[in-house]
Design a protein around this motif. Structure first.
Motif, PDB file in Angstrom:
ATOM      1  N   ILE A  61       6.418  29.850 -81.817  1.00 30.81           N
ATOM      2  CA  ILE A  61       5.839  30.717 -81.293  1.00 30.81           C
ATOM      3  C   ILE A  61       6.580  30.517 -79.695  1.00 30.81           C
ATOM      4  O   ILE A  61       7.076  31.583 -78.842  1.00 30.81           O
ATOM      5  CB  ILE A  61       4.470  30.606 -80.969  1.00 30.81           C
ATOM      6  CG1 ILE A  61       3.776  30.939 -82.061  1.00 30.81           C
ATOM      7  CG2 ILE A  61       3.931  31.564 -79.905  1.00 30.81           C
ATOM      8  CD1 ILE A  61       2.245  31.013 -82.310  1.00 30.81           C
ATOM      9  N   THR A  62       7.018  29.272 -79.280  1.00 26.86           N
ATOM     10  CA  THR A  62       7.580  28.848 -78.119  1.00 26.86           C
ATOM     11  C   THR A  62       8.922  29.545 -77.987  1.00 26.86           C
ATOM     12  O   THR A  62       9.139  30.091 -76.861  1.00 26.86           O
ATOM     13  CB  THR A  62       7.703  27.445 -77.999  1.00 26.86           C
ATOM     14  OG1 THR A  62       6.486  26.832 -78.014  1.00 26.86           O
ATOM     15  CG2 THR A  62       8.396  27.289 -76.582  1.00 26.86           C
ATOM     16  N   ALA A  77      -1.142  28.571 -79.730  1.00 26.58           N
ATOM     17  CA  ALA A  77      -0.318  29.499 -78.999  1.00 26.58           C
ATOM     18  C   ALA A  77      -0.445  29.354 -77.589  1.00 26.58           C
ATOM     19  O   ALA A  77       0.533  29.572 -76.827  1.00 26.58           O
ATOM     20  CB  ALA A  77      -0.543  30.941 -79.444  1.00 26.58           C
ATOM     21  N   VAL A  78      -1.388  28.848 -77.353  1.00 23.39           N
ATOM     22  CA  VAL A  78      -1.920  28.761 -75.762  1.00 23.39           C
ATOM     23  C   VAL A  78      -1.017  27.657 -75.227  1.00 23.39           C
ATOM     24  O   VAL A  78      -0.372  27.857 -74.176  1.00 23.39           O
ATOM     25  CB  VAL A  78      -3.568  28.091 -75.485  1.00 23.39           C
ATOM     26  CG1 VAL A  78      -3.758  27.848 -73.971  1.00 23.39           C
ATOM     27  CG2 VAL A  78      -4.308  29.148 -75.823  1.00 23.39           C
ATOM     28  N   GLN A  79      -0.733  26.538 -76.031  1.00 23.70           N
ATOM     29  CA  GLN A  79       0.333  25.450 -75.807  1.00 23.70           C
ATOM     30  C   GLN A  79       1.889  25.855 -75.659  1.00 23.70           C
ATOM     31  O   GLN A  79       2.574  25.787 -74.825  1.00 23.70           O
ATOM     32  CB  GLN A  79       0.247  24.305 -76.642  1.00 23.70           C
ATOM     33  CG  GLN A  79       0.949  22.894 -76.307  1.00 23.70           C
ATOM     34  CD  GLN A  79       0.665  22.657 -75.076  1.00 23.70           C
ATOM     35  OE1 GLN A  79      -0.630  22.402 -74.501  1.00 23.70           O
ATOM     36  NE2 GLN A  79       1.752  22.395 -73.996  1.00 23.70           N
ATOM     37  N   SER A  80       1.933  27.051 -76.559  1.00 23.59           N
ATOM     38  CA  SER A  80       3.215  27.713 -76.841  1.00 23.59           C
ATOM     39  C   SER A  80       3.755  28.325 -75.466  1.00 23.59           C
ATOM     40  O   SER A  80       4.507  28.333 -74.939  1.00 23.59           O
ATOM     41  CB  SER A  80       3.339  28.536 -78.012  1.00 23.59           C
ATOM     42  OG  SER A  80       3.406  27.599 -78.931  1.00 23.59           O
ATOM     43  N   LYS A  91       3.848  34.175 -68.813  1.00 23.12           N
ATOM     44  CA  LYS A  91       2.421  34.511 -68.296  1.00 23.12           C
ATOM     45  C   LYS A  91       1.761  35.341 -69.496  1.00 23.12           C
ATOM     46  O   LYS A  91       0.905  36.133 -69.248  1.00 23.12           O
ATOM     47  CB  LYS A  91       2.532  35.291 -67.002  1.00 23.12           C
ATOM     48  CG  LYS A  91       3.061  34.567 -65.836  1.00 23.12           C
ATOM     49  CD  LYS A  91       2.874  35.415 -64.689  1.00 23.12           C
ATOM     50  CE  LYS A  91       3.410  34.398 -63.266  1.00 23.12           C
ATOM     51  NZ  LYS A  91       3.276  35.399 -62.235  1.00 23.12           N
ATOM     52  N   ALA A  92       2.194  35.190 -70.599  1.00 28.39           N
ATOM     53  CA  ALA A  92       1.769  35.879 -71.860  1.00 28.39           C
ATOM     54  C   ALA A  92       0.218  35.469 -72.219  1.00 28.39           C
ATOM     55  O   ALA A  92       0.020  34.179 -71.943  1.00 28.39           O
ATOM     56  CB  ALA A  92       2.640  35.697 -72.917  1.00 28.39           C
ATOM     57  N   LYS A  93      -0.472  36.265 -72.328  1.00 30.49           N
ATOM     58  CA  LYS A  93      -2.090  36.046 -72.617  1.00 30.49           C
ATOM     59  C   LYS A  93      -2.082  36.011 -74.001  1.00 30.49           C
ATOM     60  O   LYS A  93      -1.471  36.555 -75.114  1.00 30.49           O
ATOM     61  CB  LYS A  93      -2.745  37.065 -72.158  1.00 30.49           C
ATOM     62  CG  LYS A  93      -2.845  37.293 -70.529  1.00 30.49           C
ATOM     63  CD  LYS A  93      -3.663  38.375 -70.053  1.00 30.49           C
ATOM     64  CE  LYS A  93      -3.841  38.550 -68.617  1.00 30.49           C
ATOM     65  NZ  LYS A  93      -4.566  39.595 -68.184  1.00 30.49           N
ATOM     66  N   VAL A  94      -3.155  35.172 -74.831  1.00 35.19           N
ATOM     67  CA  VAL A  94      -3.485  35.202 -76.054  1.00 35.19           C
ATOM     68  C   VAL A  94      -4.777  35.481 -76.283  1.00 35.19           C
ATOM     69  O   VAL A  94      -5.832  35.722 -75.569  1.00 35.19           O
ATOM     70  CB  VAL A  94      -3.426  33.442 -76.285  1.00 35.19           C
ATOM     71  CG1 VAL A  94      -3.749  33.219 -77.923  1.00 35.19           C
ATOM     72  CG2 VAL A  94      -1.959  32.888 -75.797  1.00 35.19           C
ATOM     73  N   ALA A  95      -4.897  36.462 -77.539  1.00 31.98           N
ATOM     74  CA  ALA A  95      -6.123  36.881 -78.033  1.00 31.98           C
ATOM     75  C   ALA A  95      -6.100  36.782 -79.632  1.00 31.98           C
ATOM     76  O   ALA A  95      -4.749  36.816 -80.174  1.00 31.98           O
ATOM     77  CB  ALA A  95      -6.422  38.334 -77.608  1.00 31.98           C
TER      78      ALA A  95
END
Length: 339
Positions: free
Chosen positions: A224-225, A248-251, A258-262
């Motif tokens: 993901i990173t 993914a939050v860590q990635s 500044k991508a958000k995760v849902a």
């Protein structure tokens, strides 16, 4: 009650609530409180527990090692088993061939019922047919909405993944996302594919599919990173499981974007992340309810000839959105490991 932002979704929880209430009502009729004699069948039971003959039920899922989602499913199944005087045999394997072998083991043990997930239905078609031919009632849960009737299952408890994906896509339109990476952690899992396809159908922006190995979290994080670094225009990561979302939050942090995760699905840590704001929102398919209803339905069939959904319609347990507006209400149940 959680808030829904999709018109069809608003109708799902009431329907499920009715089904669950009906199931519990019938269960209550099978025994009487205080150990008194029942007028219907003459049996004796303690309050809240069935006095019907001991049953053995096998639940066979495609759980991957470390996927805490299935701990919630199992807790629901165990709660129903304890109430219904059922010996529950739980087993799991993400490999479809191995899962098929586990179903065959249940058949060989001559269990009274089988609850199974159909993430890869073609691989389970033959063995499910053997169970049905052997006179063992089989119900589906969580995965296999489009295939359960074709394979001869009596009932199905879960989420319509296409509907959930479409609701997710509309939610992303509301949040202003433009470029989405939809992360699939298990190739060939039809339910996961349906989720991303549903997002693509209603989301007005761009959707890219990213495959990762969900059994290897360091690999998930690095994949993901790398994707986020390669395409800096991605402003939204959509994951299909809570552990993948937390990774993914860590990635996102590693990539410096500044991508958000849902995400789809919840666990205790994911609920906490929504409270903290590191995860935007999640779709809850109520896995505890899936496990509970699957086991309870086999008891109802054995002892009262009942079919949830009349044997023709699935019992839908989601989707429902959990976000900042309602997460505190969900958190109390998540702390107990039931949401």
């Amino acid at each position: 009650m959680e808030r829904f932002s999709h018109s069809r979704s608003r109708r799902l929880v009431p329907l499920v609530a009715v089904a669950a209430a009906a199931a519990l009502t019938v269960a209550g009729c099978s025994s009487s409180s205080g150990g008194k004699k029942s007028e219907d069948n003459g049996t004796v039971a303690s309050a809240g527990k069935a006095s019907t003959p001991r049953m053995t039920v096998a639940m066979v899922t495609h759980q991957a090692p470390g996927d805490t989602f299935w701990d919630i499913v199992r807790k629901g199944a165990e709660a129903a088993a304890a109430k219904d005087n059922i010996k529950l045999i739980y087993s799991a394997d993400p490999n479809a061939g191995n899962q098929s072998n586990l179903v065959q083991n249940a058949i060989d043990q001559k269990v009274d019922g089988i609850a199974v997930t159909l993430a890869k239905p073609d691989a389970l078609k033959t063995v499910v047919g053997k169970a049905v031919s052997a006179g063992i009632p089989v119900v589906g849960l969580n995965a296999g909405l489009s295939e359960w009737k074709k394979l001869g299952l009596m009932e199905y408890f879960g989420q319509d993944e296409t509907v959930a994906g479409e609701a997710f896509g509309k939610k992303l339109n509301e949040t202003g996302a433009k470029n989405v990476a939809c992360v699939i952690q298990e190739q060939g899992n039809v339910a996961l594919t349906q989720r991303c396809d549903g997002v693509k159908k209603t989301f007005s922006g761009k959707v890219q599919t990213l495959y990762v190995n969900g059994t290897d979290m360091p690999s998930v994080q690095s994949t993901i990173t790398a994707k986020l670094k390669q395409d800096s225009s991605i402003d939204q990561v959509v994951t299909l499981a809570a552990p993948i979302a937390l990774t993914a939050v860590q990635s996102v942090s590693d990539a410096g974007t500044k991508a958000k995760v849902a995400t789809f699905d919840l666990n205790k840590d994911l609920v906490s992340a929504i409270q903290k704001g590191t995860i935007e929102f999640a779709v809850d398919q109520q896995p505890y309810l899936q496990g509970y209803l699957a086991v309870d339905s086999l008891w109802l069939y054995k002892n009262n000839g009942n079919y949830s959904g009349g044997g023709e319609q699935p019992v839908l347990t989601g989707p429902a959105f959990v976000d900042k507006s309602n997460v505190d209400k969900v958190a109390a149940f998540a702390a107990k490991g039931t949401r």
